[in-house]
Design a protein around this motif. Sequence first.
Motif, mmCIF file in Angstrom:
data_model
loop_
_atom_site.group_PDB
_atom_site.id
_atom_site.type_symbol
_atom_site.label_atom_id
_atom_site.label_comp_id
_atom_site.label_asym_id
_atom_site.label_seq_id
_atom_site.Cartn_x
_atom_site.Cartn_y
_atom_site.Cartn_z
ATOM 1 N N LEU A 161 62.645 40.512 6.781
ATOM 2 C CA LEU A 161 64.038 40.116 6.610
ATOM 3 C C LEU A 161 64.388 38.885 7.429
ATOM 4 C CD1 LEU A 161 65.733 43.657 6.565
ATOM 5 C CD2 LEU A 161 65.099 42.190 4.626
ATOM 6 N N ASP A 162 63.652 38.662 8.516
ATOM 7 C CA ASP A 162 63.976 37.465 9.327
ATOM 8 C C ASP A 162 63.250 36.227 8.820
ATOM 9 O OD1 ASP A 162 61.369 37.882 10.106
ATOM 10 O OD2 ASP A 162 61.823 38.294 12.213
ATOM 11 N N GLY A 163 62.432 36.403 7.776
ATOM 12 C CA GLY A 163 61.814 35.259 7.104
ATOM 13 C C GLY A 163 60.812 34.477 7.931
ATOM 14 N N ASP A 164 60.250 35.087 8.969
ATOM 15 C CA ASP A 164 59.274 34.329 9.789
ATOM 16 C C ASP A 164 57.844 34.502 9.289
ATOM 17 O OD1 ASP A 164 58.735 36.929 10.517
ATOM 18 O OD2 ASP A 164 58.820 36.584 12.680
ATOM 19 N N GLY A 165 57.699 35.206 8.172
ATOM 20 C CA GLY A 165 56.358 35.397 7.611
ATOM 21 C C GLY A 165 55.612 36.556 8.235
ATOM 22 N N ILE A 166 56.203 37.160 9.232
ATOM 23 C CA ILE A 166 55.557 38.279 9.926
ATOM 24 C C ILE A 166 56.334 39.545 9.601
ATOM 25 C CG2 ILE A 166 54.828 39.215 12.157
ATOM 26 C CD1 ILE A 166 53.523 36.537 11.511
ATOM 27 N N SER A 167 55.630 40.563 9.106
ATOM 28 C CA SER A 167 56.328 41.810 8.809
ATOM 29 C C SER A 167 56.109 42.807 9.959
ATOM 30 C CB SER A 167 55.864 42.384 7.468
ATOM 31 O OG SER A 167 54.480 42.624 7.488
ATOM 32 N N MET A 221 39.579 33.803 12.624
ATOM 33 C CA MET A 221 39.399 34.857 11.618
ATOM 34 C C MET A 221 40.711 35.492 11.192
ATOM 35 S SD MET A 221 35.961 36.783 12.906
ATOM 36 C CE MET A 221 34.363 35.976 12.797
ATOM 37 N N HIS A 222 41.816 35.150 11.861
ATOM 38 C CA HIS A 222 43.115 35.693 11.452
ATOM 39 C C HIS A 222 43.485 35.153 10.066
ATOM 40 C CE1 HIS A 222 43.490 37.019 15.567
ATOM 41 N NE2 HIS A 222 44.753 37.382 15.438
ATOM 42 N N GLY A 223 44.011 36.032 9.235
ATOM 43 C CA GLY A 223 44.490 35.611 7.916
ATOM 44 C C GLY A 223 45.768 36.347 7.594
ATOM 45 N N GLY A 224 46.112 36.417 6.304
ATOM 46 C CA GLY A 224 47.299 37.164 5.890
ATOM 47 C C GLY A 224 48.556 36.634 6.553
ATOM 48 N N GLU A 225 49.287 37.506 7.216
ATOM 49 C CA GLU A 225 50.522 37.091 7.883
ATOM 50 C C GLU A 225 50.269 36.048 8.968
ATOM 51 O OE1 GLU A 225 52.670 40.472 9.457
ATOM 52 O OE2 GLU A 225 52.067 41.709 7.762
ATOM 53 N N ALA A 226 49.065 36.041 9.507
ATOM 54 C CA ALA A 226 48.761 35.131 10.617
ATOM 55 C C ALA A 226 48.114 33.828 10.137
ATOM 56 C CB ALA A 226 47.833 35.823 11.605
ATOM 57 N N GLU A 227 48.023 33.661 8.806
ATOM 58 C CA GLU A 227 47.332 32.493 8.248
ATOM 59 C C GLU A 227 47.934 31.173 8.771
ATOM 60 O OE1 GLU A 227 44.718 32.793 6.090
ATOM 61 O OE2 GLU A 227 44.434 30.624 5.952
#
Lengths: 393, 409
Positions: A158-164, A363-369
């Motif tokens: 909801l805060d739109g920072d790409g991190i859930s 190696m971080h991906g997904g939300e941390a991409e």
Amino acid sequence: MKRLFLVSVWFVFGACERIIPESLLEEEVLDGPIEGLSKSEQSQFLAGDIAFNEVFFEDNGLGPLFVATSCGSCHPGDGKGHPFTTLTRFGQTQPNVAPDLTIGGPQLQNRAIPGYEPESLPEGVPFMKFNPPAVTGLGLLSALTDQQILDNADPFDLDGDGISGVPNYITPPDYFIPQWYHQPFNGQFIGRFGKKAAAIDLLQQTVGAYNQDMGITSTFEPIDTSTGLSTDPEVSDQTIRDIVFYLRTLKDPIQRNPNDAQVIKGKQLFTDLNCSACHIPEWTTPQSDIASLSEKTFYPYTDLLLHDMGPALDDGATEGSAETYEWKTPALWGLGLSPGSQGGAYFLMHDGRAKSIEEAIVMHGGEAEQIKNDFVALSSEDKAAILKFLESL
Amino acid sequence: MKLTILTIYLSLFTLVLYGQVDSSLFKRTAIDTTLAKGMNMDAVYNRPFLNMGKLPVSLGGYMEADYQYMGEDGITEGHTFRIPRMTLFVASSIHRKIKFLSEIEFEEGGEEVAIEFAAIDFNFHPMLNLRGGVIMNPIGAFNQNHDGPKWEFVDRPVAATQMLSATWSNVGFGLYGKQYLKNWAFGYEVYLTNGFDDTIISNAENKTFLPSSKTNKERFEESNNGEPLVTAKMALRQNSIGEIGISYMGGVYNTYQDDGIILDVKRRLDVFAIDFNTTLPTLNTYFVGEWAWVWVNVPSSFTQQYGNKQQGGFIDIVQPILRRNIFGFDKAIINIACRLEYVDWNVGNFKETGDSIGDHLWAIVPALSFRPNAQTVIMFNYRYMQQTDILGNPAAKIGGIQLGIASYF
């Protein structure tokens, strides 16, 4: 001759303190109790320490199927473990679906005492490998309330920072007794411990490790992993309580060189890149039944929540309500001390695939991409500062 | 069992007490028991005995006591006083060519009582002697030559006691012999005894640990698997140079069957050792040491926590620096000495990473010893050692001082 005798006496009784090898600095070791324990608490801590390092063998209950022979084998010096004792989990491929125990899950016992055959992984079954984590500071994390963890959850971003960030809801075992700081949700509770946060509390983590890692049954987990039948308990309730107390009261790692200019710069960059969105630095405990854990501010660099880490880290297997691509944010405290318990090298990420901190970041991906990409784009000086900061933890 | 042994020994020592009324009844064989004398295989008889009149029984023994202040990585348990062992010998000449000797050891203040040696020797020819009973397997040199008063160090060598399980004795029979030719001596020993057991790869030490089998007292009553342990040694001595020995010990160690039911495949243990001692002619510097290799068949489906190969050994260097009357002891000797030792309990590489497995230790022990006579020693040691865990993490540093006394009586 008389002089020689007198010198010898002085040497023996006067210089003793100086001739034993020097102690390591407090911040260089992970083991040791949290400050402020009472004498009775110190005694139980010691009892737990002994139990944690008790070696199991055939005569005292090891196996017959097992992975390791003691708690300390997987967590040497209470630190991260080595691929020698990596665990393999399998049997659950969907969130909230009970693991298929008919194929041997939830954990592979890849070793057996003589005369027995160890398990082998069923062909084609998705599996996850877990490199043992450090066990320091767990009491502080266990003292937090579920609400504190939920305060950082943002399942719909909801805060739109790409991190859930979502909790892993776990169906509790029969012996689980909810505490005031637990919040049930449809009969499940938030998991905090393990790579997928599949253990609600340290009791569940401990009896699970006894049973699945060492083949040791207890009144809590009486089923022998090789036969699927109940057996007499091979470890006492008191010993398990002592180990849980030990884990609760192990000190939190102490940062080295916090005032070093490069470390300070790295810490700022860590925040600027928004690494701290998941690796939340600071927490404060509420009141606890152990006074030393009450209202203490500490710095684990985790949010205890699950995050999408991308397809490269999707092993196709899972635990609890976690998706196969979701992993709990690991605490970063003690990271720089990892080689001291991993045989002089780094084995990072959930399965030890990363051989350096930088490799782990990449190696971080997904939300941390995006954050990973921002790190890669940094100058070599800035990267070095971040790495130095992480090594100082 | 303990009671019987104690009764026998107390009876014999009652005779000694009786003899104290008239000390002329006693005759002490004052032989030089220091290590540089005699062949290693003679160690069991190369001890001072007390003879009483015409009684065909000789008595003897030794005791060790020590003080330690040791610490590990800055943490110490403080000052400790110990009596690691007291040993009593009883020897008897049954016939001119038949003799008996026993060695009973009381360890840690009597907490453990063990028959370390109790054998009858039949002499048919210098090259052909039959020995039967509880024998000390001649692997390396220390196992047979372990008496505290013979050494300049408070602790026994780690490789000899925690890898090779000294003092390792067992029930069995065998042959031995010696041949002298001018300054040369050749000796051999071959024994069949009961062997080790499954505990060497299943124990609280969390490592392949041969001494674990010492806790199995049933080995004096029956073999755990019906397979004899073979121990053989050959040694060559040149009086002006020294002695070298090579030895082997091996056999099936596990209980692979019970009541005719096959439980496992036969798993072997094999040990090879080399030992030597020599004295430099001018300086009288004495060197003694041994090195051993151990191979154990550990099931591949078990854990690498238990290694299938071990190696280790020690070397002692002893330099006499003073020989004179000291404190009224004529012919007293002061030595400086140093022991270097190393043990690797798990030689190999991890299957998971290919990296070398740790689980090793090295130590250096400088020492000062005072020998008022050949049978008695006062020892002052500084021990420093580093021990690495199986993963090869930074070594634990252990060190401290040790003061000990050891004497035959």
